[in-house]
Write a protein that holds these residues in place. Structure first.
Motif, PDB file in Angstrom:
ATOM      1  N   ARG A 187       0.825  -1.190   0.000  1.00 44.67           N
ATOM      2  CA  ARG A 187       0.000   0.000   0.000  1.00 44.67           C
ATOM      3  C   ARG A 187       0.870   1.255   0.000  1.00 44.67           C
ATOM      4  N   ALA A 188       0.428   2.265  -0.719  1.00 42.22           N
ATOM      5  CA  ALA A 188       1.177   3.510  -0.794  1.00 42.22           C
ATOM      6  C   ALA A 188       0.998   4.325   0.483  1.00 42.22           C
ATOM      7  N   HIS A 189       1.910   5.272   0.687  1.00 39.40           N
ATOM      8  CA  HIS A 189       1.804   6.183   1.821  1.00 39.40           C
ATOM      9  C   HIS A 189       0.684   7.187   1.558  1.00 39.40           C
ATOM     10  N   LYS A 190      -0.232   7.299   2.490  1.00 38.93           N
ATOM     11  CA  LYS A 190      -1.329   8.238   2.330  1.00 38.93           C
ATOM     12  C   LYS A 190      -0.833   9.672   2.514  1.00 38.93           C
ATOM     13  N   LEU A 191      -1.549  10.597   1.885  1.00 41.45           N
ATOM     14  CA  LEU A 191      -1.229  12.010   2.054  1.00 41.45           C
ATOM     15  C   LEU A 191      -1.879  12.495   3.344  1.00 41.45           C
ATOM     16  N   LEU A 192      -1.113  13.159   4.173  1.00 45.02           N
ATOM     17  CA  LEU A 192      -1.603  13.633   5.463  1.00 45.02           C
ATOM     18  C   LEU A 192      -1.489  15.152   5.534  1.00 45.02           C
ATOM     19  N   GLY A 193      -2.532  15.780   6.042  1.00 45.52           N
ATOM     20  CA  GLY A 193      -2.487  17.217   6.208  1.00 45.52           C
ATOM     21  C   GLY A 193      -2.760  17.965   4.916  1.00 45.52           C
ATOM     22  N   GLU A 194      -2.376  19.233   4.886  1.00 47.44           N
ATOM     23  CA  GLU A 194      -2.600  20.082   3.730  1.00 47.44           C
ATOM     24  C   GLU A 194      -1.354  20.156   2.861  1.00 47.44           C
ATOM     25  N   TYR A 195      -1.567  20.098   1.543  1.00 42.66           N
ATOM     26  CA  TYR A 195      -0.478  20.144   0.571  1.00 42.66           C
ATOM     27  C   TYR A 195      -0.626  21.364  -0.323  1.00 42.66           C
ATOM     28  N   ARG A 196       0.493  21.923  -0.681  1.00 42.60           N
ATOM     29  CA  ARG A 196       0.518  22.972  -1.697  1.00 42.60           C
ATOM     30  C   ARG A 196       0.825  22.321  -3.032  1.00 42.60           C
ATOM     31  N   ILE A 197       0.055  22.673  -4.062  1.00 42.81           N
ATOM     32  CA  ILE A 197       0.270  22.123  -5.394  1.00 42.81           C
ATOM     33  C   ILE A 197       0.979  23.166  -6.249  1.00 42.81           C
ATOM     34  N   SER A 198       2.066  22.761  -6.880  1.00 38.57           N
ATOM     35  CA  SER A 198       2.785  23.657  -7.790  1.00 38.57           C
ATOM     36  C   SER A 198       2.953  22.968  -9.128  1.00 38.57           C
ATOM     37  N   ALA A 199       2.661  23.696 -10.184  1.00 38.39           N
ATOM     38  CA  ALA A 199       2.841  23.164 -11.535  1.00 38.39           C
ATOM     39  C   ALA A 199       3.547  24.220 -12.370  1.00 38.39           C
ATOM     40  N   PHE A 200       4.259  23.762 -13.400  1.00 48.10           N
ATOM     41  CA  PHE A 200       5.067  24.663 -14.211  1.00 48.10           C
ATOM     42  C   PHE A 200       4.712  24.470 -15.674  1.00 48.10           C
ATOM     43  N   SER A 201       4.389  25.584 -16.333  1.00 48.45           N
ATOM     44  CA  SER A 201       3.947  25.500 -17.715  1.00 48.45           C
ATOM     45  C   SER A 201       4.326  26.778 -18.455  1.00 48.45           C
ATOM     46  N   THR A 202       4.469  26.660 -19.755  1.00 46.15           N
ATOM     47  CA  THR A 202       4.733  27.824 -20.610  1.00 46.15           C
ATOM     48  C   THR A 202       3.415  28.421 -21.078  1.00 46.15           C
ATOM     49  N   VAL A 203       3.283  29.744 -20.938  1.00 52.75           N
ATOM     50  CA  VAL A 203       2.051  30.423 -21.341  1.00 52.75           C
ATOM     51  C   VAL A 203       1.883  30.336 -22.861  1.00 52.75           C
ATOM     52  N   ASP A 204       0.675  30.021 -23.288  1.00 51.45           N
ATOM     53  CA  ASP A 204       0.345  29.897 -24.708  1.00 51.45           C
ATOM     54  C   ASP A 204      -0.743  30.916 -25.032  1.00 51.45           C
ATOM     55  N   SER A 205      -0.412  31.933 -25.835  1.00 47.45           N
ATOM     56  CA  SER A 205      -1.365  33.002 -26.111  1.00 47.45           C
ATOM     57  C   SER A 205      -2.599  32.528 -26.867  1.00 47.45           C
ATOM     58  N   ALA A 206      -2.473  31.431 -27.607  1.00 43.95           N
ATOM     59  CA  ALA A 206      -3.619  30.911 -28.358  1.00 43.95           C
ATOM     60  C   ALA A 206      -4.613  30.193 -27.453  1.00 43.95           C
ATOM     61  N   HIS A 207      -4.149  29.810 -26.271  1.00 41.79           N
ATOM     62  CA  HIS A 207      -4.997  29.130 -25.288  1.00 41.79           C
ATOM     63  C   HIS A 207      -4.807  29.836 -23.954  1.00 41.79           C
ATOM     64  N   PRO A 208      -5.552  30.909 -23.711  1.00 48.11           N
ATOM     65  CA  PRO A 208      -5.275  31.782 -22.575  1.00 48.11           C
ATOM     66  C   PRO A 208      -5.520  31.180 -21.203  1.00 48.11           C
ATOM     67  N   SER A 209      -6.258  30.083 -21.123  1.00 41.79           N
ATOM     68  CA  SER A 209      -6.545  29.471 -19.822  1.00 41.79           C
ATOM     69  C   SER A 209      -5.843  28.118 -19.709  1.00 41.79           C
ATOM     70  N   GLU A 210      -5.443  27.813 -18.487  1.00 42.94           N
ATOM     71  CA  GLU A 210      -4.787  26.518 -18.264  1.00 42.94           C
ATOM     72  C   GLU A 210      -5.286  25.902 -16.970  1.00 42.94           C
ATOM     73  N   GLN A 211      -5.567  24.611 -17.054  1.00 41.22           N
ATOM     74  CA  GLN A 211      -6.057  23.871 -15.888  1.00 41.22           C
ATOM     75  C   GLN A 211      -4.894  23.111 -15.257  1.00 41.22           C
ATOM     76  N   ILE A 212      -4.824  23.140 -13.945  1.00 39.69           N
ATOM     77  CA  ILE A 212      -3.744  22.493 -13.207  1.00 39.69           C
ATOM     78  C   ILE A 212      -4.267  21.220 -12.564  1.00 39.69           C
ATOM     79  N   PRO A 213      -3.486  20.147 -12.556  1.00 37.12           N
ATOM     80  CA  PRO A 213      -3.959  18.898 -11.938  1.00 37.12           C
ATOM     81  C   PRO A 213      -4.338  19.084 -10.477  1.00 37.12           C
ATOM     82  N   TYR A 214      -5.444  18.420 -10.075  1.00 33.48           N
ATOM     83  CA  TYR A 214      -5.886  18.325  -8.691  1.00 33.48           C
ATOM     84  C   TYR A 214      -6.521  19.598  -8.146  1.00 33.48           C
ATOM     85  N   PHE A 215      -6.670  20.622  -8.957  1.00 27.03           N
ATOM     86  CA  PHE A 215      -7.293  21.831  -8.434  1.00 27.03           C
ATOM     87  C   PHE A 215      -8.794  21.669  -8.240  1.00 27.03           C
ATOM     88  N   LYS A 216      -9.349  20.590  -8.771  1.00 28.13           N
ATOM     89  CA  LYS A 216     -10.772  20.308  -8.517  1.00 28.13           C
ATOM     90  C   LYS A 216     -10.971  19.564  -7.200  1.00 28.13           C
TER      91      LYS A 216
END
Length: 327
Positions: A293-322
């Motif tokens: 079994r994997a180690h469970k996540l405990l407490g609060e986590y900060r999510i950071s993602a890194f992406s290059t801005v694309d002017s043709a697609h002005p919005s970007e969705q980040i994993p786990y923000f839902k």
């Protein structure tokens, strides 16, 4: 799903390489026709593929070792971006390994057995040597549905691997997601690859899965080679004990066996391969799915993602923000 186990002992076959390396070494030269297809000798094709995987995998593991000991956000960011860039090359080599395996099988056929094709799989679909269809079907979940789907989107759809990590006061978890089109104006986790366009792959679980599939594919290739040669020539091929001193494969196996099961939240309850490495006498055991079994996540986590801005697609969705902010 019933657990499958693969066990390899150096004392039995001479190395910890997948069984296919030692079965290919036992093929009589008179049954090998690689030159008719302009291909490398099957022993060279298979060993070269593993050597190239080893090279890229070592870079990834070295980067991850440094990443885990990064103390500041700035150093962590730079190391994570380096790791993800190296991981792209690693995935390419994993994908190309399937090409090396099909090259091995094609080398067992005469060029006259099917219409000429630059694609090994197309030639083999026509020649249809014994064992080929079973091998092709059994490796599809990894070749086409997992690593192949990612690599082909990078090659043909301008998709990118983006870095992501979760960090809390207790631990940190690192990985990537394939950046693709979610809607006409939104980019984010490719919905074909990532469930709900809202997940990512942790490096640790991903590498364990690839290790399992390399060994599983090796066993399936061994069965295919044996079936093809017995059907054509009535000869049984035995596994040959052989050392591969130029390979650093055992180091990869040992390092993977020490990876902690620190996965992303949607992966925590998913099965993953158990990898047990014993140095002396050298032995490797892989089991999947396992009861680990994997180690469970405990407490609060900060999510950071890194992406290059694309002017043709002005919005970007980040994993786990839902997900809830409390992971």
């Amino acid at each position: 799903m019933k657990a499958m186990r693969i066990k390899i002992k150096t004392v039995d076959q001479g190395s910890l390489l997948p069984s296919a390396a030692h079965v290919i070494a036992g093929i009589p030269e008179e049954f090998i026709f690689n030159a008719e297809h302009g291909l490398k000798h099957p022993m060279s094709a298979y060993a070269t593929s593993l050597r190239l995987i080893t090279k890229e995998w070592t870079v990834v593991l070295n980067n991850i070792d440094e990443l885990r000991h990064s103390l500041t956000d700035e150093t962590r960011t730079h190391r994570l971006l380096d790791t993800t860039a190296a991981y792209v090359q690693f995935l390419h080599k994993i994908h190309e390994h399937h090409d090396a395996c099909t090259s091995v099988v094609r080398s067992l056929c005469r060029a006259t057995e099917a219409k000429e094709s630059k694609f090994n799989a197309m030639f083999l679909n026509s020649a249809n040597p014994a064992g080929w269809k079973q091998f092709r079907t059994s490796t599809k979940p990894h070749r086409d549905d997992l690593v192949g789907a990612i690599v082909n989107k990078i090659k043909h759809n301008q998709a990118e691997l983006n870095s992501v990590y979760l960090i809390s006061s207790r631990d940190s978890r690192f990985g990537y997601y394939l950046k693709g089109l979610i809607s006409p104006k939104i980019l984010g986790p490719d919905p074909v690859i990532h469930a709900g366009a809202n997940t990512a792959f942790s490096f640790f679980r991903d590498m364990l899965m690839h290790l399992w599939w390399i060994y599983k594919t090796g066993d399936l290739l061994s069965e295919c080679v044996r079936s093809a040669i017995f059907a054509k020539h009535g000869v049984k091929i035995n596994l040959v004990q052989k050392e591969f001193p130029e390979m650093q494969w055992a180091s990869i196996v040992e390092r993977c066996s020490k990876l902690p099961p620190d996965f992303f939240q949607d992966e925590v309850n998913k099965p993953y391969p158990r990898v047990i490495y014993i140095k002396s006498p050298e032995c490797l055991t892989l089991e999947f799915p396992s009861s680990a079994r994997a180690h469970k996540l405990l407490g609060e986590y900060r999510i950071s993602a890194f992406s290059t801005v694309d002017s043709a697609h002005p919005s970007e969705q980040i994993p786990y923000f839902k997900y809830s902010s409390s992971l």
